[in-house]
Design a protein around this motif. Sequence first.
Motif, PDB file in Angstrom:
ATOM      1  N   ASN B 199       0.840  -1.214   0.000  1.00  7.65           N
ATOM      2  CA  ASN B 199       0.000   0.000   0.000  1.00  7.65           C
ATOM      3  C   ASN B 199       0.867   1.254   0.000  1.00  7.65           C
ATOM      4  OD1 ASN B 199      -1.460  -2.213   0.764  1.00  7.65           O
ATOM      5  ND2 ASN B 199      -2.894  -1.065   2.009  1.00  7.65           N
ATOM      6  N   GLN B 201       3.844   1.485  -1.204  1.00  4.31           N
ATOM      7  CA  GLN B 201       4.493   1.636  -2.502  1.00  4.31           C
ATOM      8  C   GLN B 201       3.550   2.266  -3.526  1.00  4.31           C
ATOM      9  OE1 GLN B 201       5.852  -1.874  -4.510  1.00  4.31           O
ATOM     10  NE2 GLN B 201       7.577  -0.775  -5.390  1.00  4.31           N
ATOM     11  N   GLU B 202       2.289   1.832  -3.488  1.00  4.97           N
ATOM     12  CA  GLU B 202       1.293   2.412  -4.382  1.00  4.97           C
ATOM     13  C   GLU B 202       1.218   3.925  -4.182  1.00  4.97           C
ATOM     14  OE1 GLU B 202      -3.233   1.423  -4.451  1.00  4.97           O
ATOM     15  OE2 GLU B 202      -2.068  -0.432  -4.523  1.00  4.97           O
ATOM     16  N   ARG B 205       4.370   5.762  -5.345  1.00  5.46           N
ATOM     17  CA  ARG B 205       4.409   5.905  -6.810  1.00  5.46           C
ATOM     18  C   ARG B 205       3.523   7.068  -7.263  1.00  5.46           C
ATOM     19  NH1 ARG B 205       7.285   2.261  -9.164  1.00  5.46           N
ATOM     20  NH2 ARG B 205       7.431   0.179  -8.272  1.00  5.46           N
TER      21      ARG B 205
END
Lengths: 123, 502
Positions: B199, B201-202, B205
């Motif tokens: 989560n 990392q999402e 990004r």
Amino acid sequence: MNGLVNYEEMAAMILFGIGFTTLLLNPNLVKKIIGFSMMDSAVYLFLAAKGYITGRVAPIVVDSIQEMEHYINPIPAGLVLTGIVVSVSVTALMLALTVRLYRRYHTLNIDEITRMSKKEAEH
Amino acid sequence: MTHPLWQSIPFFCILLPLGSAAVTTVLPGRIAKWWAAIALTVVTALSTVLMVIFGVTGAESYAYSMGHYPAPWGNEIRAGQLEAIAAHFFSLIMLLSLLGGMRKIDEHVTKSKHGLYYAVLLLLTAALMAQIYTNDIFTAYVFLEIMTISGCALISARNRGLNIVAATRYMIMNLLGSGLFLLGIILLYDLTGHLLMPNIQEAVRALHASGEYALPLNVVVALISVGLCVKSALFPFHTWVPDAYGYSTPTSSAVLSSLVSKGYIFLLIKIIYRVIGMDVMADTHIFNVLFVFALVGMVMGSLSAIRQSDIRRMIAFSSVAQIGYIYAGIGLGTDAGMMAAVFHMLSHAVCKSMLFLAAGGLADASGNSKQFRDLRGSGFRSPIAGVAFTVGALSMVGFPFLGGFSSKVNLAMAAAGHGGMRALLVLVFLAVSTALNTLYFLRTVITLYRKPAEGAQYSPERGRRGFCFNGALVLFICVNIGLGLFAPSIADAILTGLAQFA
């Protein structure tokens, strides 16, 4: 002025800096431990300040208000509690080590203690 | 959601040592010792099963939700090829270090505290397994602190002034590191609002793509990387290493040098891939910083090692240089470089723990002295320790068919694949560092097989260290040679694991 809005975060960062430098540079072991406590408490202050939203309450349902906008997220508070437990145990460990060192060398200065322990080992 | 039974292995690998640690605190020393050995054997066996399942059937990596709460609320464990390999090697090294150093523990630790020593060792295993498998960044922090505390207990287990001082200095440096790491993850939590790695990392990004909060994100990356570098004793932060590794009982030195520092590096690699993301990480230029410190560390560690007259301190300084190799691989910022780093992590862990145990045995056969002048001829007095030390030294130098050779080849190939200035720098520093390694390790091996000084008397009894010690060293030699022989397939498996990471 961001400084007036985010004064808690600013205070937290200043405290973190003071604690960090004390832990790193002060030769006195007890002051080092105090520095460590300040450093960790600063992080918890930061987390608690970030986790609170003005005007909202802890997520305990009373008066059957179901809207999400009424409550704050409880996770930051949970993290603070977990973190406090961790730093308490580390502080206890450091104090225990300090007591043992003080009984043996009768000083709290880490540089002095290091010198004395090396000399003791040579004999 | 239900899982097949084998997917619960990571969970048991964490829970079993944790529970055993609680039990061994109240057991008498002798029973605690065997309890710990059996628990570690079970963890090793389970990790091996997991590694074989991933390796043979090519199973996909999976997330395992603890307490059956779904993703954004519950706590998760994640297992894939890379985690399985790391867990297998780490638990095996832990078991062999315990077996090899048992006699010394009986000698060095106060009798009434034996149960506690094994409890700490088990606690360390649990923390290590949790760091390898966890999918939650705050859980990683908690177990990181548990690892720090048990490391401190391992150093101060030997009740001498030197050890307590070493433990205190170790704690101070490590607390600075954890402070930075904690601040880093808290800032990251504030930026993203998540604690589970996928989560975060999402969210990272999305932030990176929109260009929002670019400066705080850089600060987060810097805080986390520097914090973990301090804890794993990268070059300028290594001041506590020689005392901590040099004065504690051999099992403690072996475990600290080969497992504790590697646990932090594994976490860093995990964060690079699974939390921040390789591309975002590369944009912050943190790799350049790690790369420079790594290269300096590779040479400075070796230079300090040459100047030592104490065998244990020499091995400790060599660890500083080897940590430099690992960070050089990370600092290349490519998948191949990361693979070289992970491989060197394994080969160094296997080799360094063997060297510390063997050095303990050799010192024992030389009137309990660790000075080179007394160690002359100890290779004859304690034959298996002598052979083990020689194999370890050759592996460190980079002799073919041993783990160290393959990791140097991997690093050189990764650098060549990267090209440009960095390739040149890595190759030059690798050559210089290898030459220095050869100088001090081969000098030591020659010392071990020289005639003893005139008039020196050693009791031959102390050289024979019993079945556990010899057995552990023979197994260590086998693992070292195995790592060298099967290097290509292990490297492939690591690459697959890294691909599953992303």
